[in-house]
Scaffold this active site. Structure first.
Site, PDB file in Angstrom:
ATOM      1  N   HIS A  17       0.846  -1.204   0.000  1.00 22.21           N
ATOM      2  CA  HIS A  17       0.000   0.000   0.000  1.00 22.21           C
ATOM      3  C   HIS A  17       0.878   1.249   0.000  1.00 22.21           C
ATOM      4  CE1 HIS A  17      -3.081  -2.756   2.135  1.00 22.21           C
ATOM      5  NE2 HIS A  17      -3.532  -2.544   0.928  1.00 22.21           N
ATOM      6  N   LYS A  41     -16.005  -7.868   4.409  1.00 24.08           N
ATOM      7  CA  LYS A  41     -14.873  -8.248   5.274  1.00 24.08           C
ATOM      8  C   LYS A  41     -15.112  -7.823   6.716  1.00 24.08           C
ATOM      9  CE  LYS A  41     -11.342  -7.746   1.681  1.00 24.08           C
ATOM     10  NZ  LYS A  41     -10.253  -6.875   1.180  1.00 24.08           N
ATOM     11  N   ARG A  90      -2.703  -5.979  -8.541  1.00 20.97           N
ATOM     12  CA  ARG A  90      -1.608  -6.918  -8.292  1.00 20.97           C
ATOM     13  C   ARG A  90      -1.480  -7.970  -9.379  1.00 20.97           C
ATOM     14  NH1 ARG A  90      -3.553  -8.946  -2.723  1.00 20.97           N
ATOM     15  NH2 ARG A  90      -5.419  -8.796  -4.006  1.00 20.97           N
ATOM     16  N   SER A 128      -3.324  -7.894   3.031  1.00 22.15           N
ATOM     17  CA  SER A 128      -3.491  -7.668   4.473  1.00 22.15           C
ATOM     18  C   SER A 128      -3.788  -8.987   5.175  1.00 22.15           C
ATOM     19  CB  SER A 128      -4.627  -6.673   4.715  1.00 22.15           C
ATOM     20  OG  SER A 128      -4.335  -5.460   4.063  1.00 22.15           O
TER      21      SER A 128
HETATM   22  N1  COA Z   1       0.009  -4.178  -2.047  1.00 15.58           N
HETATM   23  C1  COA Z   1      -0.373  -5.098  -1.165  1.00 15.58           C
HETATM   24  N2  COA Z   1      -1.628  -5.506  -0.996  1.00 15.58           N
HETATM   25  C2  COA Z   1      -2.563  -4.940  -1.762  1.00 15.58           C
HETATM   26  C3  COA Z   1      -2.255  -3.966  -2.714  1.00 15.58           C
HETATM   27  C4  COA Z   1      -0.895  -3.580  -2.836  1.00 15.58           C
HETATM   28  N3  COA Z   1      -0.508  -2.665  -3.710  1.00 15.58           N
HETATM   29  N4  COA Z   1      -3.383  -3.582  -3.335  1.00 15.58           N
HETATM   30  C5  COA Z   1      -4.373  -4.302  -2.785  1.00 15.58           C
HETATM   31  N5  COA Z   1      -3.864  -5.118  -1.836  1.00 15.58           N
HETATM   32  C6  COA Z   1      -4.608  -6.095  -1.032  1.00 15.58           C
HETATM   33  C7  COA Z   1      -5.369  -5.468   0.117  1.00 15.58           C
HETATM   34  O1  COA Z   1      -4.606  -5.465   1.312  1.00 15.58           O
HETATM   35  C8  COA Z   1      -6.562  -6.387   0.238  1.00 15.58           C
HETATM   36  O2  COA Z   1      -6.162  -7.523   0.996  1.00 15.58           O
HETATM   37  P1  COA Z   1      -7.224  -8.382   1.828  1.00 15.58           P
HETATM   38  O3  COA Z   1      -8.185  -8.962   0.827  1.00 15.58           O
HETATM   39  O4  COA Z   1      -6.393  -9.400   2.488  1.00 15.58           O
HETATM   40  O5  COA Z   1      -7.917  -7.409   2.773  1.00 15.58           O
HETATM   41  C9  COA Z   1      -6.825  -6.873  -1.187  1.00 15.58           C
HETATM   42  O6  COA Z   1      -5.624  -6.643  -1.876  1.00 15.58           O
HETATM   43  C10 COA Z   1      -7.942  -6.160  -1.885  1.00 15.58           C
HETATM   44  O7  COA Z   1      -7.688  -4.778  -1.855  1.00 15.58           O
HETATM   45  P2  COA Z   1      -8.769  -3.747  -2.409  1.00 15.58           P
HETATM   46  O8  COA Z   1      -9.265  -4.184  -3.736  1.00 15.58           O
HETATM   47  O9  COA Z   1      -8.191  -2.381  -2.303  1.00 15.58           O
HETATM   48  O10 COA Z   1     -10.002  -3.958  -1.435  1.00 15.58           O
HETATM   49  P3  COA Z   1     -10.222  -3.399   0.002  1.00 15.58           P
HETATM   50  O11 COA Z   1     -11.104  -4.361   0.713  1.00 15.58           O
HETATM   51  O12 COA Z   1      -8.952  -3.057   0.672  1.00 15.58           O
HETATM   52  O13 COA Z   1     -11.015  -2.024  -0.262  1.00 15.58           O
HETATM   53  C11 COA Z   1     -12.979  -0.666  -0.660  1.00 15.58           C
HETATM   54  C12 COA Z   1     -12.289  -2.011  -0.879  1.00 15.58           C
HETATM   55  C13 COA Z   1     -13.017  -0.288   0.838  1.00 15.58           C
HETATM   56  C14 COA Z   1     -12.232   0.413  -1.422  1.00 15.58           C
HETATM   57  C15 COA Z   1     -14.420  -0.808  -1.212  1.00 15.58           C
HETATM   58  O14 COA Z   1     -15.088  -1.861  -0.545  1.00 15.58           O
HETATM   59  C16 COA Z   1     -15.214   0.481  -1.076  1.00 15.58           C
HETATM   60  O15 COA Z   1     -15.129   1.354  -1.936  1.00 15.58           O
HETATM   61  N6  COA Z   1     -15.986   0.600   0.042  1.00 15.58           N
HETATM   62  C17 COA Z   1     -16.787   1.794   0.308  1.00 15.58           C
HETATM   63  C18 COA Z   1     -18.288   1.486   0.070  1.00 15.58           C
HETATM   64  C19 COA Z   1     -18.614   1.569  -1.400  1.00 15.58           C
HETATM   65  O16 COA Z   1     -18.539   2.611  -2.026  1.00 15.58           O
HETATM   66  N7  COA Z   1     -19.010   0.405  -1.965  1.00 15.58           N
HETATM   67  C20 COA Z   1     -19.364   0.298  -3.361  1.00 15.58           C
HETATM   68  C21 COA Z   1     -18.113   0.114  -4.212  1.00 15.58           C
HETATM   69  S1  COA Z   1     -18.519   0.040  -5.926  1.00 15.58           S
END
Ligand code: COA
Length: 162
Positions: A17, A41, A90, A128
């Site tokens: 991140h 989650k 990724r 994560s």
């Molecule tokens: N390096 C390491 N890990 C990474 C990474 C990077 N560059 N990019 C992503 N990851 C990992 C994250 O840690 C996460 O791991 P996990 O599944 O073990 O938690 C995984 O990849 C997925 O990451 P991401 O796609 O960013 O999902 P997220 O759960 O962290 O975030 C939100 C998603 C919060 C942005 C999304 O749910 C959201 O927008 N929520 C707000 C409500 C909303 O508007 N919903 C409608 C969306 S259309």
């Protein structure tokens, strides 16, 4: 001013991140890293703990701000007057889900463009979930998270067996 929003559940934030945040900070005048809720989650850390981790990890980046938000990302983009959502990709497996979210956000807010940065090759495997799992089992997470927050993550997740 061009503002980019980097949203995530950051449970906890990792070096992968941080790599995306550092690179986004060179592309936008300001980057807001927003700890948000992923409805599918359960979180191990509170929003405030995660925001505190992110603030400590990014204190060397003057144009990066950290915030928390419990609502829709599309609304948050309008509220902050941002021009883009920044996401890290990724692998091909991330693409379908990210594509779906980018289109849904665009439908909800016509100004919500999503910009994808390719995750650095060193962090392709990282998530994560992997960090939490290693920490819970007493493994060494120093290559995966910032040194500033490593101990706090371990203290919260690792319960040594008597
Ligand atoms: N390096 C390491 N890990 C990474 C990474 C990077 N560059 N990019 C992503 N990851 C990992 C994250 O840690 C996460 O791991 P996990 O599944 O073990 O938690 C995984 O990849 C997925 O990451 P991401 O796609 O960013 O999902 P997220 O759960 O962290 O975030 C939100 C998603 C919060 C942005 C999304 O749910 C959201 O927008 N929520 C707000 C409500 C909303 O508007 N919903 C409608 C969306 S259309």
């Amino acid at each position: 001013m061009k503002i980019g929003i980097y949203p995530g559940s950051f449970d906890p934030p990792t070096l992968g991140h941080l790599n995306i945040i550092e690179r986004a900070s060179t592309l936008f005048d300001k980057v807001i890293v927003a700890t948000m809720v992923n409805g599918s989650k359960n979180s191990s850390f509170t929003m405030e703990e995660k925001a505190d981790f992110l603030r400590r990890m990014t204190k060397h980046l003057p144009n990066v701000e950290v915030d928390t938000f419990g609502g829709l990302l599309a609304d948050y983009v309008s509220e902050k007057g941002a021009c883009a959502i920044v996401k890290g990709l990724r692998a091909v497996s991330d693409f379908e889900y990210e594509f779906q979210m980018a289109l849904a956000n665009k439908k909800l807010n016509g100004n919500a463009e999503t910009v994808f940065l390719m995750t650095d090759q060193h962090y392709l495997y990282l998530s994560s979930t992997i960090v939490r799992d290693i920490a819970r089992h007493g493994g060494d997470i120093s290559g995966f998270v910032s040194e500033e927050i490593r101990e706090d993550i371990v203290n919260k997740l690792y319960q040594p067996k008597e």
